[in-house]
Scaffold this active site. Structure first.
Site, PDB file in Angstrom:
ATOM      1  N   HIS A   1      -3.264   5.949  -0.181  1.00  0.00           N
ATOM      2  CA  HIS A   1      -3.037   4.863   0.208  1.00  0.00           C
ATOM      3  C   HIS A   1      -2.387   4.597   1.540  1.00  0.00           C
ATOM      4  O   HIS A   1      -3.049   3.969   2.326  1.00  0.00           O
ATOM      5  CB  HIS A   1      -2.239   4.140  -0.842  1.00  0.00           C
ATOM      6  CG  HIS A   1      -2.374   4.212  -2.277  1.00  0.00           C
ATOM      7  ND1 HIS A   1      -3.725   3.502  -2.796  1.00  0.00           N
ATOM      8  CD2 HIS A   1      -1.855   4.843  -3.310  1.00  0.00           C
ATOM      9  CE1 HIS A   1      -3.692   3.577  -4.116  1.00  0.00           C
ATOM     10  NE2 HIS A   1      -2.867   4.514  -4.309  1.00  0.00           N
TER      11      HIS A   1
HETATM   12  O1  RIB Z   1      -0.155   1.099  -5.092  1.00  0.00           O
HETATM   13  C1  RIB Z   1       0.234   2.052  -4.309  1.00  0.00           C
HETATM   14  C2  RIB Z   1       1.395   2.037  -3.535  1.00  0.00           C
HETATM   15  O2  RIB Z   1       2.391   2.036  -4.398  1.00  0.00           O
HETATM   16  C3  RIB Z   1       1.535   3.014  -2.377  1.00  0.00           C
HETATM   17  O3  RIB Z   1       2.257   2.496  -1.330  1.00  0.00           O
HETATM   18  C4  RIB Z   1       2.387   4.217  -3.066  1.00  0.00           C
HETATM   19  O4  RIB Z   1       3.257   4.766  -2.295  1.00  0.00           O
HETATM   20  C5  RIB Z   1       3.191   2.923  -4.052  1.00  0.00           C
HETATM   21  O5  RIB Z   1       4.450   2.654  -3.275  1.00  0.00           O
END
Ligand code: RIB
Ligand code: CA
Length: 311
Positions: free
Chosen positions: A241
Site C-alpha cells: 500500500h
Molecule cells: O489499509 C492499509 C493501510 O493501513 C496501510 O497504510 C497500512 O500500513 C495500514 O496503516
C-alpha cells in the site's frame, strides 16, 4: 526541483518500504517523519521509525512522536497483519537515534508556518490523526500546504477492516473528515489502486538475491505481512500500500485516477470510515480529490528495487 515532504506514518512493514523509498530518492527532501498510532500503538510506531531510519543510514532524519489515539475514538490496531512489533519478519538492532522533543503536531504546524507557502507536501501513510489535529489547532496552515498525498480509503475495492472502510480512514474518521474538507489539494491512493500492486515471488526473490542488506530486509518483511493478505484475498501476493504515496511523488505518470468528490462517513456505526466517492459524478458535491485507481505495477516495483539498491 527537490520536493520537501513530511511523512506521517504508523510503521508497519509497508510504511517502512515507503520511508526507505523516500530516503533513497534524490527528488525528495524528507523534512521529518511524524509518528502516529495505527498499525501498532504509538510507542511501537516511534520505535519502528527509529529502526527504519537507522537501517537506511539517514540518521539525521528528524523523528517526532504524535498522537497516541484517534481524535474522538478508541484506537484500533492491526497486529493481525503486521505482527506484535509492527515490523515482524526480521529482527533489527536496538535503534540508537533519538526522537525530537517537539510534538509531531507542533512540528507540522511550526514547519509549515516557517517555510514558504505551498512549499511542503504532507504524506500521510496511516490514520490522519496528526494531520487532522494540526489543521484543527492551526487552521491557517491549510493554505500553506502544497498538497497532501495519502494512502487511505476505498471505493470499488470496498473495505479491508470492515466491509465498508479501509483501515487508515476507519481508525480516525473525524480526522479524515477534517482533511477531506480542508480544501487542500488531495491525491488519494485508496485500495482501488493499492490492490493492483500485489507483491509477487519474483520480486521477493530478486530482493533476496541482492547483495544489499536493506533489500534482504524488505524481502523478509514482505514474506511476513503477505501471509495474512494472501489467505484473506486468495491471491499470490499482498498489496504493497504505502509506497504508492512516495512513488506518486517520484513518478506520477505511473498512476491514473479521476478527480472527484470524496466524503467521509463519521456518523454510521455500520459504515464508519467509508470514503463515499462520487466516481460517476451523480451529485453536485465539489471535487476535492484525485482518487487513484490504476498503476503501472511493473514500473512501481522496478522503481522500489532500483532505489532501495542505492541505499
Ligand atoms: O489499509 C492499509 C493501510 O493501513 C496501510 O497504510 C497500512 O500500513 C495500514 O496503516
Ligand atoms: Ca500505514
Amino acid at each position: 526541483m527537490r520536493q520537501n515532504i513530511i511523512i506521517d506514518t504508523d510503521p508497519g512493514q509497508d510504511d517502512a518500504v515507503a520511508i526507505l523509498l523516500a530516503l533513497a530518492s534524490p527528488e525528495l527532501e524528507v523534512l521529518g517523519i511524524t509518528c502516529v498510532a495505527g498499525n501498532v500503538p504509538l510507542t511501537k510506531t516511534i520505535y519502528n521509525a527509529r529502526q527504519i531510519c537507522e537501517l537506511s543510514g539517514k540518521i539525521k532524519t528528524p523523528i517526532f512522536a504524535g498522537c497516541d489515539r484517534p481524535m474522538r475514538r478508541d484506537l484500533t490496531t492491526a497486529e493481525h497483519v503486521h505482527g506484535k512489533t509492527g515490523l515482524d519478519g526480521v529482527t533489527l538492532p536496538e535503534p540508537k537515534i533519538k526522537i525530537e522533543t517537539t510534538h509531531a503536531v507542533d512540528f507540522i504546524i511550526e514547519t509549515l508556518r516557517a517555510s514558504p507557502s505551498k512549499s511542503i507536501t504532507l504524506c500521510p501513510l496511516g490514520p490522519l490523526t496528526n494531520i487532522g489535529t494540526a489543521l484543527k489547532k492551526a487552521p491557517d496552515i491549510a493554505d500553506r500546504v502544497q498538497k497532501i498525498v495519502l494512502m487511505g480509503g476505498a471505493y470499488f475495492e470496498v473495505g479491508n477492516i470492515t466491509p465498508a472502510a479501509e483501515f487508515n480512514i476507519y481508525v480516525d474518521p473525524e480526522a479524515a473528515e477534517i482533511v477531506f474538507k480542508s480544501g487542500i489539494e488531495l491525491i488519494v491512493a485508496p485500495l482501488d489502486v493499492t490492490h493492483k500492486v500485489l507483491t509477487n515471488n519474483e520480486w521477493v526473490s530478486e530482493l533476496k538475491t541482492q547483495d544489499n542488506y536493506i533489500c534482504n530486509v524488505v524481502a523478509a518483511w514482505t514474506s511476513f505481512f503477505e501471509r495474512f493478505d494472501t489467505e484473506k484475498y486468495g491471491t499470490q501476493g499482498a498489496p504493497l500500500h504505502d509506497p504508492c504515496v512516495i512513488a506518486y511523488l517520484i513518478d506520477p505518470d505511473l498512476f491514473a485516477g479521476r478527480s472527484i468528490n470524496v466524503e467521509i462517513e463519521t456518523k454510521s456505526k455500520l459504515t464508519r470510515g467509508m470514503t463515499v466517492a462520487d466516481w460517476w459524478g451523480v451529485t453536485d458535491r465539489s471535487i476535492n480529490a484525485l482518487f487513484l485507481n490504476n498503476v503501472d505495477a511493473i514500473g512501481y516495483f522496478k522503481l522500489i528495487t532500483d532505489r532501495l539498491r542505492k541505499l
